[in-house]
Design an enzyme around this catalytic site. Structure first.
Site, short mmCIF file in Angstrom:
data_model
loop_
_atom_site.label_atom_id
_atom_site.label_comp_id
_atom_site.label_asym_id
_atom_site.label_seq_id
_atom_site.Cartn_x
_atom_site.Cartn_y
_atom_site.Cartn_z
N GLU A 172 -18.81 30.03 -34.68
CA GLU A 172 -20.10 29.97 -33.96
C GLU A 172 -21.17 30.83 -34.62
O GLU A 172 -21.80 31.67 -33.96
CB GLU A 172 -19.90 30.37 -32.48
CG GLU A 172 -19.03 29.38 -31.75
CD GLU A 172 -18.95 29.60 -30.23
OE1 GLU A 172 -19.40 30.65 -29.73
OE2 GLU A 172 -18.42 28.70 -29.55
N GLU A 291 -13.09 24.02 -29.92
CA GLU A 291 -13.15 24.75 -28.63
C GLU A 291 -13.71 23.78 -27.61
O GLU A 291 -14.84 23.29 -27.77
CB GLU A 291 -14.05 25.99 -28.70
CG GLU A 291 -13.43 27.16 -29.42
CD GLU A 291 -14.25 28.44 -29.27
OE1 GLU A 291 -14.82 28.67 -28.19
OE2 GLU A 291 -14.31 29.20 -30.26
#
Ligand code: AHR
Length: 497
Positions: A172, A291
């Protein structure tokens, strides 16, 4: 209401890559300490890992597990987690503001993963670190011996290399919460150079380039376009992350959230193909949805946790029945994109936004979302087929024309089995499904599993399992047609053989 479906063995989307049933263990909250690892627990093995937790993970048949983060990885010094236990430092862990004791590190996790029958998807730190730490970790893990880092591994009691195949280039990196956040150009350059060095160490690895943290990021999808311009030829996958929550208590809208997931997958696929065209490349980029889950129940409780303790109960969502329905729909969405999504990780696996929970020193138990994940992982192996669906639709707050019937079909040619996964999103009425399966001549019904509950908010606890499936769904298969009544708000698994 009625819905019709045609399922034909000729309508192939793609072979389902088993790795779409992956999961994730981060050094966060009680995932590792008090989750998979608790040396003082009566069920602990010789390394301190809980056997009862391992059993539940084995039941899920998890093919790949992402490790060690997540946000954690962006501040992690992997060297802290190897070598003699009593030399390992306790560090301030900045992502979740806890103390990381490093009792578990790379070697322990590899041993544990082998024990539960899973591969590891390893992430490298591109937040505070970069090319050097990544290439050293790879050498430590995968090089057979005769070099500094590989010999260090051998001196730590691991003669054979771990042979980790899949590596995430950071986590991320678009997020302002990330330690060492990058602009797309900064990330693209760093990921490219890291990938280049890692491939020189081990040309057989597969690499995942960081995509957007969710569809609401202001940089989505420009992030993908810019970063892939740098990493396209060195990476094999681009990552997608997405969590949903029913924050405003609107269940009809909540169950339609997979419309957003659908749009996410389509947009990332299109962006990959745009870069492919721009580069005149012959290579196709695949998607790693590494995710995904429901995450919101624990948000308020997490605000109250004092910093700097070891393994506090962070992100411990207690999932209800409607969360299990959405998780079922998310699995269905992944299956319908089996041609491009080759890996996916339910985030996470134990205690932290997880299907499996533990009591410290006590029981391990199954959350509601355990069940759709179990069914998809066990019965969803084979070829994903494109069902042709006619379903009544509804309009929700954020989405229009949402089909009440959400479905995917998997044909396991080797076992001669077909499985229909279906969610009835209608909160008030059953849906009568008529499904044409005439191309599967002679197939009979094996079972019709249903997860249903009159209370959308029903939860499981260590003491009581209120939400669990039964096999009395009542589907019938006759003359090449399956007829089933799908209860209001239900997850269904119709198995034919
Ligand atoms: O899974 C929990 C967190 O969600 C991960 O650490 C991070 O990557 C994401 O924001």
């Amino acid at each position: 209401p009625r819905a019709r479906m045609v399922v034909d063995k000729a309508f192939k989307i793609a072979e389902v890559d088993r790795r779409i049933y992956g999961s994730f263990i981060e050094h966060l909250g009680r995932a590792v300490y008090g989750g998979i690892y608790e040396p003082t627990h009566p069920a602990a093995d010789s390394l301190g890992f809980r056997e009862d937790v391992k059993q539940l993970i084995k039941e899920l048949q998890v093919p790949i597990i992402r490790y060690p983060g997540g946000n954690f990885v962006s501040g992690y010094n992997w060297e802290d987690g190897v070598g003699p236990l009593n030399n390992r430092p306790k560090r301030l862990e900045l992502a979740w503001r806890t103390i990381e004791p490093n009792y578990v590190g790379t070697n322990e996790f590899m041993e544990w993963a082998k024990g539960v029958g899973s591969e590891v998807m390893m992430a490298v730190n591109l937040g505070t670190r970069g090319v050097d730490a990544a290439r050293n970790l790879l050498e430590y893990c995968n090089h057979p011996g005769g070099s500094y880092w590989s010999d260090l591994r051998r001196s730590h009691g691991h003669e054979q290399p771990h042979r980790v195949k899949t590596w995430c280039l950071g986590n991320e990196m678009d997020g302002p919460w990330q330690i060492g956040q990058k602009t797309p150009v900064e990330y693209g350059r760093l990921a490219y150079e890291t990938a280049k060095a890692m491939r020189l160490v081990d040309p057989d690895i597969e690499l995942v380039s960081c995509g957007s943290s969710n569809t609401a990021m202001p940089t989505f999808p420009e992030w993908e376009a810019v970063t892939l311009d740098h990493t396209y030829e060195v990476a094999d996958y681009v990552s997608l992350h997405q969590y949903y929550g029913n924050r405003d208590g609107d269940s009809a809208n909540y169950l339609a959230r997979t419309m957003d997931m659908e749009h996410f997958i389509r947009t990332v696929t299109a962006t990959c193909d745009y870069i492919k065209a721009k580069k005149r490349s012959k290579k196709t980029m695949y998607l790693s949805f590494d995710e995904w889950n429901v995450w919101f129940h624990s948000n308020a409780a997490d605000q109250a946790i004092e910093p700097w303790s070891i393994a506090p109960p962070q992100l411990e969502d207690n999932y209800n029945f409607e969360d299990a329905l959405l998780v079922g729909s998310m699995l269905i969405t992944l299956l319908r994109h089996a041609d491009r999504v080759k890996m996916a990780c339910l985030a996470q696996l134990v205690n932290v936004i997880a299907p499996i929970m533990t009591e410290n020193g006590g029981r391990a138990w199954k959350q509601t979302i355990f069940y759709p994940y179990l069914h998809a992982s066990v019965f969803g192996r084979g070829t994903s087929l494109q069902p042709i669906v006619e379903s009544p639709v509804y309009d929700a707050q954020d989405y229009t024309d949402v089909p009440y019937l959400d479905s995917a079909v998997v044909y396991n040619e080797a076992e001669e089995e077909v499985t229909i996964f279906a969610v009835n999103r209608n909160l008030n009425e059953a849906l009568d499904l008529n499904c044409d399966v005439r191309s599967f001549e002679g197939y009979q019904l094996v079972e019709h599993i249903v997860l249903e509950n009159d209370d959308l908010k029903a939860v499981n606890t260590a003491a009581e399992e209120k939400v669990k499936p039964h096999s009395k769904g009542g589907a019938e298969c006759r003359d090449g047609f399956v007829n089933a009544r799908l209860s209001k708000a239900s997850w269904n698994v119709i198995r034919l053989k």
